[in-house]
Scaffold this motif. Structure first.
Motif, PDB file in Angstrom:
ATOM      1  N   HIS A   1      35.640   4.330  19.392  1.00  0.00           N
ATOM      2  CA  HIS A   1      34.326   3.955  18.232  1.00  0.00           C
ATOM      3  C   HIS A   1      35.015   3.251  17.306  1.00  0.00           C
ATOM      4  CE1 HIS A   1      30.577   5.559  19.966  1.00  0.00           C
ATOM      5  NE2 HIS A   1      31.521   6.039  19.953  1.00  0.00           N
ATOM      6  N   ALA A   2      35.989   4.214  16.505  1.00  0.00           N
ATOM      7  CA  ALA A   2      36.650   3.878  15.292  1.00  0.00           C
ATOM      8  C   ALA A   2      37.806   2.973  15.391  1.00  0.00           C
ATOM      9  CB  ALA A   2      37.259   4.988  14.728  1.00  0.00           C
ATOM     10  N   THR A   3      38.378   2.860  16.923  1.00  0.00           N
ATOM     11  CA  THR A   3      39.446   2.139  16.461  1.00  0.00           C
ATOM     12  C   THR A   3      39.266   0.674  16.508  1.00  0.00           C
ATOM     13  OG1 THR A   3      40.198   2.514  18.898  1.00  0.00           O
ATOM     14  CG2 THR A   3      42.022   3.359  17.373  1.00  0.00           C
ATOM     15  N   ASN A   4      37.761   0.693  17.999  1.00  0.00           N
ATOM     16  CA  ASN A   4      36.956  -0.890  17.807  1.00  0.00           C
ATOM     17  C   ASN A   4      36.916  -1.644  16.490  1.00  0.00           C
ATOM     18  OD1 ASN A   4      34.250  -1.552  17.380  1.00  0.00           O
ATOM     19  ND2 ASN A   4      35.005  -2.401  19.638  1.00  0.00           N
ATOM     20  N   ILE A   5      36.111  -0.740  15.838  1.00  0.00           N
ATOM     21  CA  ILE A   5      35.460  -0.870  14.010  1.00  0.00           C
ATOM     22  C   ILE A   5      37.009  -1.730  13.441  1.00  0.00           C
ATOM     23  CG2 ILE A   5      35.219   0.100  12.146  1.00  0.00           C
ATOM     24  CD1 ILE A   5      32.803  -0.261  14.514  1.00  0.00           C
ATOM     25  N   ILE A   6      38.212  -0.575  13.394  1.00  0.00           N
ATOM     26  CA  ILE A   6      39.717  -1.200  12.508  1.00  0.00           C
ATOM     27  C   ILE A   6      39.684  -2.674  13.436  1.00  0.00           C
ATOM     28  CG2 ILE A   6      42.252  -1.017  11.887  1.00  0.00           C
ATOM     29  CD1 ILE A   6      41.253   2.401  12.190  1.00  0.00           C
ATOM     30  N   GLY A   7      40.117  -2.736  14.715  1.00  0.00           N
ATOM     31  CA  GLY A   7      39.864  -3.850  15.549  1.00  0.00           C
ATOM     32  C   GLY A   7      39.434  -5.343  14.857  1.00  0.00           C
ATOM     33  N   GLY A   8      38.017  -5.171  14.588  1.00  0.00           N
ATOM     34  CA  GLY A   8      36.967  -5.954  14.746  1.00  0.00           C
ATOM     35  C   GLY A   8      36.663  -5.977  13.413  1.00  0.00           C
ATOM     36  N   LEU A   9      37.587  -5.295  12.078  1.00  0.00           N
ATOM     37  CA  LEU A   9      37.839  -5.811  10.636  1.00  0.00           C
ATOM     38  C   LEU A   9      39.115  -6.470  10.413  1.00  0.00           C
ATOM     39  CD1 LEU A   9      36.618  -2.002   9.116  1.00  0.00           C
ATOM     40  CD2 LEU A   9      35.314  -4.250   8.773  1.00  0.00           C
ATOM     41  N   ALA A  10      40.291  -5.548  10.778  1.00  0.00           N
ATOM     42  CA  ALA A  10      41.701  -6.564  11.031  1.00  0.00           C
ATOM     43  C   ALA A  10      40.999  -8.069  11.664  1.00  0.00           C
ATOM     44  CB  ALA A  10      42.447  -6.244  11.795  1.00  0.00           C
ATOM     45  N   VAL A  11      40.195  -7.969  12.787  1.00  0.00           N
ATOM     46  CA  VAL A  11      40.066  -9.935  12.877  1.00  0.00           C
ATOM     47  C   VAL A  11      39.575 -10.354  11.935  1.00  0.00           C
ATOM     48  CG1 VAL A  11      38.594 -10.969  14.689  1.00  0.00           C
ATOM     49  CG2 VAL A  11      40.277  -9.257  15.651  1.00  0.00           C
ATOM     50  N   GLY A  12      38.687 -10.222  11.328  1.00  0.00           N
ATOM     51  CA  GLY A  12      37.540 -10.844  10.830  1.00  0.00           C
ATOM     52  C   GLY A  12      38.088 -11.138   9.504  1.00  0.00           C
ATOM     53  N   MET A  13      39.430 -10.154   9.118  1.00  0.00           N
ATOM     54  CA  MET A  13      40.180 -10.182   7.090  1.00  0.00           C
ATOM     55  C   MET A  13      41.562 -11.760   8.282  1.00  0.00           C
ATOM     56  SD  MET A  13      40.876  -6.646   5.686  1.00  0.00           S
ATOM     57  CE  MET A  13      39.777  -5.658   5.321  1.00  0.00           C
ATOM     58  N   GLU A  14      41.856 -11.263   9.348  1.00  0.00           N
ATOM     59  CA  GLU A  14      42.532 -12.302   9.571  1.00  0.00           C
ATOM     60  C   GLU A  14      42.150 -13.534   9.399  1.00  0.00           C
ATOM     61  OE1 GLU A  14      44.784 -11.697  13.401  1.00  0.00           O
ATOM     62  OE2 GLU A  14      44.484 -13.456  13.795  1.00  0.00           O
ATOM     63  N   SER A  15      40.912 -13.877   9.601  1.00  0.00           N
ATOM     64  CA  SER A  15      40.626 -15.240  10.728  1.00  0.00           C
ATOM     65  C   SER A  15      40.201 -15.942   9.564  1.00  0.00           C
ATOM     66  CB  SER A  15      39.364 -14.623  11.134  1.00  0.00           C
ATOM     67  OG  SER A  15      38.064 -14.739  10.089  1.00  0.00           O
ATOM     68  N   THR A  16      40.808 -15.271   8.542  1.00  0.00           N
ATOM     69  CA  THR A  16      40.519 -16.237   6.826  1.00  0.00           C
ATOM     70  C   THR A  16      41.782 -16.759   6.211  1.00  0.00           C
ATOM     71  OG1 THR A  16      41.296 -14.600   5.438  1.00  0.00           O
ATOM     72  CG2 THR A  16      39.028 -14.442   5.772  1.00  0.00           C
ATOM     73  N   LEU A  17      42.683 -17.237   6.785  1.00  0.00           N
ATOM     74  CA  LEU A  17      43.989 -17.509   7.603  1.00  0.00           C
ATOM     75  C   LEU A  17      44.133 -18.414   6.874  1.00  0.00           C
ATOM     76  CD1 LEU A  17      47.017 -17.426   6.758  1.00  0.00           C
ATOM     77  CD2 LEU A  17      47.012 -17.206   9.106  1.00  0.00           C
ATOM     78  N   LEU A  18      44.043 -18.969   8.297  1.00  0.00           N
ATOM     79  CA  LEU A  18      43.685 -20.661   9.013  1.00  0.00           C
ATOM     80  C   LEU A  18      42.747 -21.358   8.327  1.00  0.00           C
ATOM     81  CD1 LEU A  18      45.238 -20.639  12.793  1.00  0.00           C
ATOM     82  CD2 LEU A  18      45.889 -21.324  10.881  1.00  0.00           C
ATOM     83  N   PRO A  19      41.671 -20.960   8.108  1.00  0.00           N
ATOM     84  CA  PRO A  19      40.461 -21.874   7.184  1.00  0.00           C
ATOM     85  C   PRO A  19      40.555 -22.354   6.156  1.00  0.00           C
ATOM     86  CG  PRO A  19      39.247 -20.226   8.825  1.00  0.00           C
ATOM     87  CD  PRO A  19      40.711 -20.038   8.983  1.00  0.00           C
ATOM     88  N   THR A  20      41.324 -20.602   5.634  1.00  0.00           N
ATOM     89  CA  THR A  20      41.610 -20.797   4.287  1.00  0.00           C
ATOM     90  C   THR A  20      42.062 -22.618   3.781  1.00  0.00           C
ATOM     91  OG1 THR A  20      40.659 -18.788   3.388  1.00  0.00           O
ATOM     92  CG2 THR A  20      42.365 -19.816   1.795  1.00  0.00           C
ATOM     93  N   ILE A  21      43.302 -22.395   4.326  1.00  0.00           N
ATOM     94  CA  ILE A  21      44.808 -23.418   4.393  1.00  0.00           C
ATOM     95  C   ILE A  21      43.633 -24.639   5.289  1.00  0.00           C
ATOM     96  CG2 ILE A  21      46.592 -24.126   5.673  1.00  0.00           C
ATOM     97  CD1 ILE A  21      47.905 -21.170   6.079  1.00  0.00           C
ATOM     98  N   VAL A  22      42.853 -25.422   6.375  1.00  0.00           N
ATOM     99  CA  VAL A  22      42.377 -25.854   6.388  1.00  0.00           C
ATOM    100  C   VAL A  22      41.781 -26.515   4.948  1.00  0.00           C
ATOM    101  CG1 VAL A  22      40.940 -26.894   7.480  1.00  0.00           C
ATOM    102  CG2 VAL A  22      42.863 -26.190   9.338  1.00  0.00           C
TER     103      VAL A  22
END
Lengths: 732, 732
Positions: B388-409
């Motif tokens: 469970h814990a690594t799944n959550i860490i993975g999802g949070l990391a994906v969510g945070m990372e997903s701000t990169l390109l949209p912000t630049i766009v």
């Protein structure tokens, strides 16, 4: 003007104290053969990491120094010696980490041995270990800053109000840049190391194999204990060294611009003040350490230990306030002027008090959000009853909520310190807050030492009461770690703001006319967005690194359990060093990209889009970094204590749950998620925002020269400070 | 000038289309008695919620209208009629939600029945339902804005460049305020409702009792299906109504300030353009809907459905681009001036294209981060293997990372549209992006209709192949929902920026001299911090509300399982309405505080600290809100699809895992955490930032009057636009 020589003297006093205390720790009994054997393993693992890390960083320092030297040499308001200052800053920062690590790996086993006698003795050993580190860090900072200032001032022949003084401070910025870069890598690398080992050891050891924490059969257990040292001690040491230097430096940069007519130090009083406060703060912290003791007959309760630490902490803060009053009155003239804003020496003292109050409030609020038995942690406990998911939702909600009050306190602090003494007030507030860094660090560092002592006690199969005593120290250490983070983020926010102000000034002084950073302009707002995104992507990289390194650790531990015969019966010896190597390798590899982002993004934005967009970028990064830091630190701390609460049993809807119950398992999930939050990405935020500000400050003169154009280039060079005061005076 | 009458006409065309399509849906077969019985339960539950919600909101609207009327009457640049505009905006927004809910609760059961025939038929019914909603929302918006503009213009006798025109637009802002306030409450209330029911139903039903989703034995199953309608349909309808109005209005506000000499519409072309684009966008969306169809012989694959939707979507976007070219060329003069920035009509067209490109890129990036089989979702799947814990860490990391390109766009979009046509360009880019809202909404709304159809099929025990068909539509709906959110947040960011610019203008026009928002000032920076914190505290309240309401739902379901005899055997009837009542009551109670924060915080900051600090506050809230929105939406979407991937089996390290495996259970935890992220707090962010900007815009004249002082008050009133153009011309 000979007062300036006092400053490095304070640093030397601190280092002397460090040496004496360190010798005392070394003289303590290190326990039986098994204990020393384990301690040796830990110390070796820790040194192996430090060696590997510093090797990589050496390349970085050399390359960065060459670039800096070239940049410095090619700009009239800078100098090639900025490269030398940078290298010294980097070396001092590395040294701070090394001193802390060295003493911690000595104090841990001696604390375990002392805990066989009494809690009082164990506290004494572990706290002395912590204070060696605290004084070492503070001493190096004051010695480095003060010493370099004296040397550079003489080298350039700088006096207040001259271009040479601007150059002196610009070069001194290199020292801070060196310190803060190493701090970032140490914090991130150490943070990844410690959490990869911790999570990896727990996932296979506790969850799959069902063996307790710190069981010597677990191959990752040494790596786990090494992690406490490289992350919570060396990483934190470098971190606070960097913060401390950055805060003092930011105040000095604004101090150079501050007009202090008729003071007794050739107009340099505002520059000297932050260094003097830091120096005196060390002496007061040393005095504070003597308050930290408990009676031999104290029962086994956390309350007595907490009280002793609080006494030491509040003692040094109150003493700082009192001494600051006299110091400010003595060295500052009645009125000062910074960029047309006139303020009094009483205002400067007021700003210092604002800083101390903000720091105190931040600690109290952080404690509320992360302490056992308080509403936030209780809400997470209750939400653990319905499973893993609701526990996570609860923790995330607590973390996000925990940004409310600190932000208001911080905003009030900015507002208040500015009202008291303008931008100089904001900077000196941070410096006042950081004055007792030595004490803060001592209180922070004793926690991981006690934690390690408990691990050694477990692995060497010492009697159960030894572990009980170290657990008490560890529990108090968890609280002080959380409050320390609240403190760190507050000071970082104020420091970043001061650096931001300094940046605007330096850009202006170098011919790029800029009244401020106007977010109403589309390009500046675009910069604000991009800056705001950096803490998200940085956190993402950091927590993903922990997740991936932990998975590699899990694979290795599983492999050893599978292939080493007799490992579970205790007859086969686990290969500890393989796990140590995995953590070391992963953490060093994965600290690169986040580190590069922190250093390169302001450079790219600045050169591509100009100084004002970079200003927007810094503001966005600071706001978002402070919020993400608080969110992650506090969520992690609250999850941790929600899990710990189950050890003594908690009541949910009339039923009492203990360890191994379903709600407890849910709380372990939360704690594991919180680990990288509170020990890797969260605490990196404060270095990140300061490092980006310092990088910007260092490149500011070059940037201003490059982007200055007909719209922006000032027709005349910036007025010298002496003209400035004349103007303000005559305007009255 | 008669072109202005075209605008409400477009709205009427849309509403006519809505009526025709709605009648067509009603004529479809609603299936057997059991199906209609269940559908009736859902429709009644949904209406009960809407009734309860609108009752509370009526009080809010009355009180707010009285305050607004008083404020408007007491200021020379406003009018008491702003209260009337506000009430109409609120009513229209409520009506938009009502129309959507009404058609959705009819289309759901008819889609289920259609799915007994073919996938093509099921798509037709569900998509027609969605387009009724889409056209209804867009039609009401254009009718309301256009109609009110005509009435107010006549009432005040306003012409371009006069104070009366400024007053007309100021009063029109009230319409947007009404729309956006209802939108916020509907989105948050609906979001809490749907996720409380969903999480509650899953936790007891799936996890504890082991019965499948939508099983009629689960007492919360009706509430769950009601939730899809009140959250994903009515909530989203009100949300997009508000966004659409805000975007068009923001462009109009800047349009009033834009000097458009020699155009054929009395200088009003820049004001009319956004409304005309919106109106034409409706017609093009109607044309687009005819592309959305699949062959009767199409296999049961998501690809064909996705292709049909894409064709409709891209079709209307390309048509918009083409028509915009002719429209811009026709109505705008060669050159325009806004606040001294001169731009051409070609630039305006360029800005519209930038908006369309940004919207498209945002959709593509969002899809990448949330789609099955792509790297981000795969990384979460892999991390589910270790718990469970690594799944959550993975999802949070994906969510945070997903701000990169949209912000630049996004930053690129701001930069680009500004370069093309100044601040007017930024606003018109958002308006261009939103032109096809009707189509977007149709595509978004068909998903929950299909989801509901699946639920009805399950509960009425229809053959398995019916559910298979609705599942295909549902899966496509999940993707379109995620991309729709990416689109929404991008347009919100641009709109907020345009509103921000409008705010600065209005403050200036009312005698408070402000060149911009300078974050270099300490108080403005303090505002930036507080603004940045608002999205965190808002999200915290929203996700906590879901957690707590879900726990109440869990208690109730457990009670029914315990006390109703024969419930598990299907002989005892569950009390569905008790669960419906819990969700209704909890969501309405818990939407109050977040709603109050959104509306009151800019008022408090503005009146207490002045217009410039409020500007900093808005900038902080916008940046942090956009980032938190992307983080939460994308993390939630990725977790959802990571879980869904297990249904067909996924390979992790050479082993294949299916539903009920341990990694799948971990992925269910992630999905549950993601639920409030992606359906409650995440999508609220875009309304939050716009609502706060509109509130600020509405109070701007009063604020400026109150805080104007010797430092700030302009000596003369702001130059009239006509003087402004003369000045720019003569400067050439």
């Amino acid at each position: 003007m000979s007062i300036v020589y006092l400053i490095p003297l304070f640093g030397l006093i601190a280092l002397l104290f460090t040496a004496v205390q360190s010798a005392w720790v070394s003289r303590q009994d290190a326990g039986n053969e098994k204990m020393t054997e384990i301690a040796r393993h830990i110390a070796e693992g820790a040194m192996a990491f430090l060696k590997a890390e510093y090797k990589i960083l050496t390349y970085f320092v050399i390359i960065a120094a060459l670039l800096l030297g070239y940049m410095g040499a090619s700009h009239e308001n800078s100098d090639w010696t900025i490269a030398v200052a940078f290298v010294i800053g980097a070396i001092f920062s590395a040294l701070a980490g090394f001193i802390g690590m060295r003493i911690a790996t000595k104090a841990n086993v001696r604390t375990a041995q002392a805990a066989r006698t009494s809690l009082s003795k164990a506290l004494k050993v572990s706290f002395t270990g912590g204070s060696v580190m605290g004084m070492g860090v503070a001493g190096l900072a004051v010695l480095g800053l003060g010493g370099l200032f004296i040397v550079l001032k003489a080298y350039f022949g700088a006096e207040a109000g001259t271009d040479e003084m601007i150059k002196t401070i610009e070069v001194l910025t290199g020292f801070s840049l060196g310190a803060e870069s190493i701090a970032l890598f140490a914090r991130v690398g150490g943070g990844i190391y410690t959490k990869a080992a911790d999570v990896g050891a727990d996932l296979v050891g506790k969850v799959e194999a069902g063996i307790p924490e710190d069981d010597p059969r677990n191959p990752a257990t040494i790596a786990d204990n090494v992690g406490d040292n490289v992350g919570d001690v060396a990483g934190m040491g470098a971190d606070l060294f960097g913060s401390y230097v950055a805060t003092v430096l930011a105040t000095m940069v604004l101090g150079v611009e501050t007009v202090s007519a008729n003071d007794n130090f050739g107009g340099l009083a505002p520059v000297l003040l932050p260094m003097l406060i830091a120096g005196i703060g060390i002496v007061l912290s040393i005095i504070g350490t003597f308050f930290v003791r408990i009676s031999e007959n104290a029962g086994l309760s956390t309350a007595a230990v907490q009280k002793a630490l609080n006494l030491g902490n509040w003692g040094s803060i109150v003493l700082t306030a009192v001494v600051a009053w006299f110091l400010v009155n003595w060295i500052l003239p009645e009125t000062l002027v910074l960029r047309g804003y006139e303020f009094t020496k009483g205002g400067v003292f007021g700003a210092i008090i604002v800083g101390l109050i903000v720091g105190t409030l931040m600690s109290i609020i952080t404690e509320y959000y992360t302490a056992m038995g308080k509403r936030p942690v209780m809400s997470i406990i209750r939400q653990s009853a319905t499973g893993h998911a609701t526990n996570i939702i609860g923790g995330l909600a607590v973390g996000m909520e925990s940004t409310l009050l600190p932000t208001i306190v911080l905003a009030g602090g900015i507002y208040g310190s500015y009202a008291f003494a303008g931008l100089y007030g904001v900077a000196i507030a941070a410096a006042g807050m950081m004055a007792t860094t030595a004490m803060q660090l001592a209180i922070d560092a004793f926690g991981p030492i006690a934690d390690n002592a408990g691990g050694i006690a477990e692995m060497s199969e010492l009697p159960k009461d030894v572990r009980e005593k170290t657990d008490i120290l560890d529990a108090v250490g968890n609280t002080t770690a959380a409050t320390g983070k609240g403190f760190a983020i507050a000071s970082a926010a104020l420091t970043a703001l001061a650096l931001f102000a300094a940046y605007v000034g330096v850009v202006g002084a170098n011919g790029y006319d800029m009244d401020g950073i106007n977010i109403y302009k589309a390009d500046v707002l675009a910069g604000l967005f991009i800056g705001g995104m950096i803490p998200f992507i940085f956190s993402s990289l950091a927590i993903r690194a922990v997740g991936e390194a932990a998975m590699a650790m899990v694979e290795e531990v599983r492999r050893q359990f599978r292939t080493i015969p007799g490992i579970m019966e205790g007859t086969g010896k686990p290969e500890y060093d393989k796990c140590v190597a995995i953590s070391t390798e992963a953490s060093i590899r994965k600290m690169m990209v986040p580190g590069a982002i922190a250093i390169l993004s302001p450079i790219i934005i600045g050169f591509l889009l100009g100084p004002e967009v970079l200003g927007g970028f810094l503001a966005g990064a600071t706001v978002s970094g402070v919020l993400m830091g608080m969110f992650q630190n506090n969520a992690g701390g609250a999850w941790d204590n929600a899990k710990k609460s189950f050890e003594k049993g908690v009541e949910i809807n009339g039923e009492v749950y203990y360890k191994k119950s379903e709600p407890h398992k849910a709380s372990v999930t939360g704690d594991t998620v919180g680990d990288p939050f509170k020990d890797t990405s969260g605490p990196s935020m404060n270095i990140l925002i300061k490092l980006m500000s310092i990088v910007s400050l260092v490149i500011a003169p070059t940037l201003a020269g490059l982007h200055g154009n007909s719209d922006h280039k000032s027709s005349a060079k910036k007025k010298a400070p002496t003209e400035q005061v004349a103007q303000v005076r005559s305007a009255k």
